[in-house]
Design a protein around this motif. Structure first.
Motif, short mmCIF file in Angstrom:
data_model
loop_
_atom_site.label_atom_id
_atom_site.label_comp_id
_atom_site.label_asym_id
_atom_site.label_seq_id
_atom_site.Cartn_x
_atom_site.Cartn_y
_atom_site.Cartn_z
N ARG A 181 -26.00 -20.25 -45.86
CA ARG A 181 -26.31 -19.34 -46.89
C ARG A 181 -26.36 -19.63 -48.24
N SER A 182 -27.43 -20.52 -48.89
CA SER A 182 -27.63 -20.65 -50.11
C SER A 182 -26.71 -22.10 -50.57
N LEU A 183 -25.63 -22.36 -49.77
CA LEU A 183 -24.84 -23.50 -50.34
C LEU A 183 -24.68 -24.42 -49.04
N ALA A 184 -24.67 -25.70 -49.23
CA ALA A 184 -24.28 -26.66 -48.17
C ALA A 184 -24.14 -27.90 -48.74
N ALA A 185 -23.42 -28.93 -47.76
CA ALA A 185 -23.11 -30.16 -48.40
C ALA A 185 -23.24 -31.19 -47.31
N PHE A 186 -23.55 -32.25 -47.71
CA PHE A 186 -23.90 -33.64 -46.73
C PHE A 186 -22.98 -34.70 -47.19
N THR A 187 -22.51 -35.60 -46.20
CA THR A 187 -21.75 -36.51 -46.61
C THR A 187 -22.39 -37.85 -46.83
N HIS A 188 -21.84 -38.13 -48.20
CA HIS A 188 -22.62 -39.26 -48.98
C HIS A 188 -23.06 -40.50 -48.11
N ASP A 194 -22.55 -31.72 -43.59
CA ASP A 194 -20.95 -31.34 -43.33
C ASP A 194 -20.71 -29.87 -42.81
N ARG A 195 -20.29 -30.28 -41.57
CA ARG A 195 -20.30 -28.80 -40.80
C ARG A 195 -19.07 -28.06 -41.37
N GLY A 196 -18.07 -28.77 -41.92
CA GLY A 196 -16.89 -27.94 -42.22
C GLY A 196 -17.04 -27.15 -43.58
N PHE A 197 -18.20 -27.56 -44.41
CA PHE A 197 -18.32 -26.83 -45.54
C PHE A 197 -19.27 -25.63 -45.48
N THR A 236 -13.66 -24.23 -52.52
CA THR A 236 -12.87 -25.42 -52.26
C THR A 236 -13.97 -26.49 -51.86
N THR A 237 -13.70 -27.87 -52.06
CA THR A 237 -14.66 -28.68 -52.05
C THR A 237 -14.97 -29.07 -50.56
N THR A 238 -13.89 -28.91 -49.57
CA THR A 238 -13.92 -29.32 -48.33
C THR A 238 -14.35 -28.07 -47.14
#
Length: 343
Positions: A181-188, A194-197, A236-238
């Motif tokens: 929901r409106s925020l996500a992360a990918f591994t560079h 990133d399924r933990g974020f 948090t970042t992770t």
């Protein structure tokens, strides 16, 4: 922020307004960002664009631009550049880097780990001749699309780098079929989701800024992962957990977030727009905000651990041609506050 002078000196000469909402990002743990050498405010030549520039990012002496433009002109010559372009920060000359996007590019971020790359986010579904949904990774030298391809159910407004991750914010519900929901992360390193974020905002995320321990998000939301947060939050970042100690109250939609050694600065919407800085008071003292230093005491009432210390109206970028702070600008920020250095 003296190193912003190269961007401000050149872009202030652009013929159209440049509402490039942006910030000074933290240096990522696994993806370094290079600083361009500062130049004086006396730059006399700069490229002009036939439509809005929404984003700027740099790598050494190269400035990358993204927006809704389709042409860039420099010293009497016009170049076809569909929503992405690059120019020399020292001379303003348009460079050969020429990927194209079929929709507006709203955010850019540059990494130099391994093969230098430019991450782009926006309203496109094709970029550099490849199908890419709202977010893409481009070679910083050739402009070719890298093997970084995802499906996004919605729109992406901003991209930021840090901690070995690529963070994106916008108004979306899924990424690669996974609820986000409106925020996500990918591994560079691998480019995978990133399924933990897993933070979740109840409204649009318009701006991101990253440190080694936090991701700051601004936008139109009122709750972050079920926790009340008025338009500005830290996670948090992770894992993306909402940071309990960061509880400011932004009075209007947050369009940009910048980090300084003394606190957080934001650019907000609303009538006239404002630039607002928040800082953590000393442990022994209460919030240092009052109606004498803030536009309204509402900033203080909802901020037991963070307080707004200064505000300033947002003016047109073209009026200022140096990185010196305008009187009334929040401490630790440069003027204009909407100039982008890197995603």
């Amino acid at each position: 922020m003296r190193r912003l002078s190269v961007i401000i000196a050149l872009t202030c000469a652009v013929a159209v307004p440049v509402p490039a909402y942006a910030r000074q990002p933290a240096v990522p743990a696994a993806a370094a960002v290079l600083a361009a050498p500062a130049v004086g405010a006396g730059a006399v030549a700069a490229p002009t664009f036939n439509s809005t520039v929404w984003a700027l990012a740099f790598r050494g002496n190269v400035v990358y631009a993204g927006g809704s433009f389709t042409e860039v002109s420099f010293r009497g010559r016009t170049y076809a550049r569909k929503r992405l372009a690059a120019f020399d920060a020292r001379t303003g000359a348009v460079l050969a880097w020429n990927p194209t996007a079929n929709g507006t590019v709203r955010s850019l971020a540059v990494v130099v780990t391994g093969r230098p790359s430019v991450y782009a986010a926006g309203d496109f579904d094709e970029i550099a001749g490849a199908r890419r949904d709202a977010v893409a990774r481009l070679d910083a030298t050739t402009g070719r699309a890298a093997a970084f391809s995802h499906t996004v159910s919605g729109t992406v407004a901003d991209v930021a780098i840090g901690n070995g991750r690529i963070y994106v914010g916008g108004a979306f519900t899924k990424v690669d079929g996974v609820p986000r929901r409106s925020l996500a992360a990918f591994t560079h390193r691998t480019g995978t989701l990133d399924r933990g974020f897993r933070p979740a905002a109840d409204g649009r995320v318009r701006a991101l800024a990253v440190t080694r321990t936090r991701v700051y998000a601004g936008g139109d939301f009122h709750r972050m992962s079920g926790v009340a947060r008025a338009r500005l939050a830290a996670v948090t970042t992770t894992a993306g957990r909402t940071v309990a100690a960061f509880r400011p109250h932004a009075p209007a939609p947050v369009l940009d977030v910048a980090i300084s050694p003394t606190g957080i600065s934001t650019a907000t919407g609303g009538p006239g727009g404002r630039a607002v800085a928040y800082t953590r008071p000393a442990a022994s003292a209460g919030p240092t905000c009052s109606t004498a230093t803030c536009t309204t005491s509402r900033f203080c009432a909802a901020s037991p651990t963070w307080a707004a210390i200064s505000t300033a109206p947002v003016g047109p970028p073209a009026r200022f041609a140096s990185s010196a702070a305008r009187p009334g600008t929040p401490p630790g920020s440069s003027w204009p506050p909407s100039m982008r250095v890197a995603g």
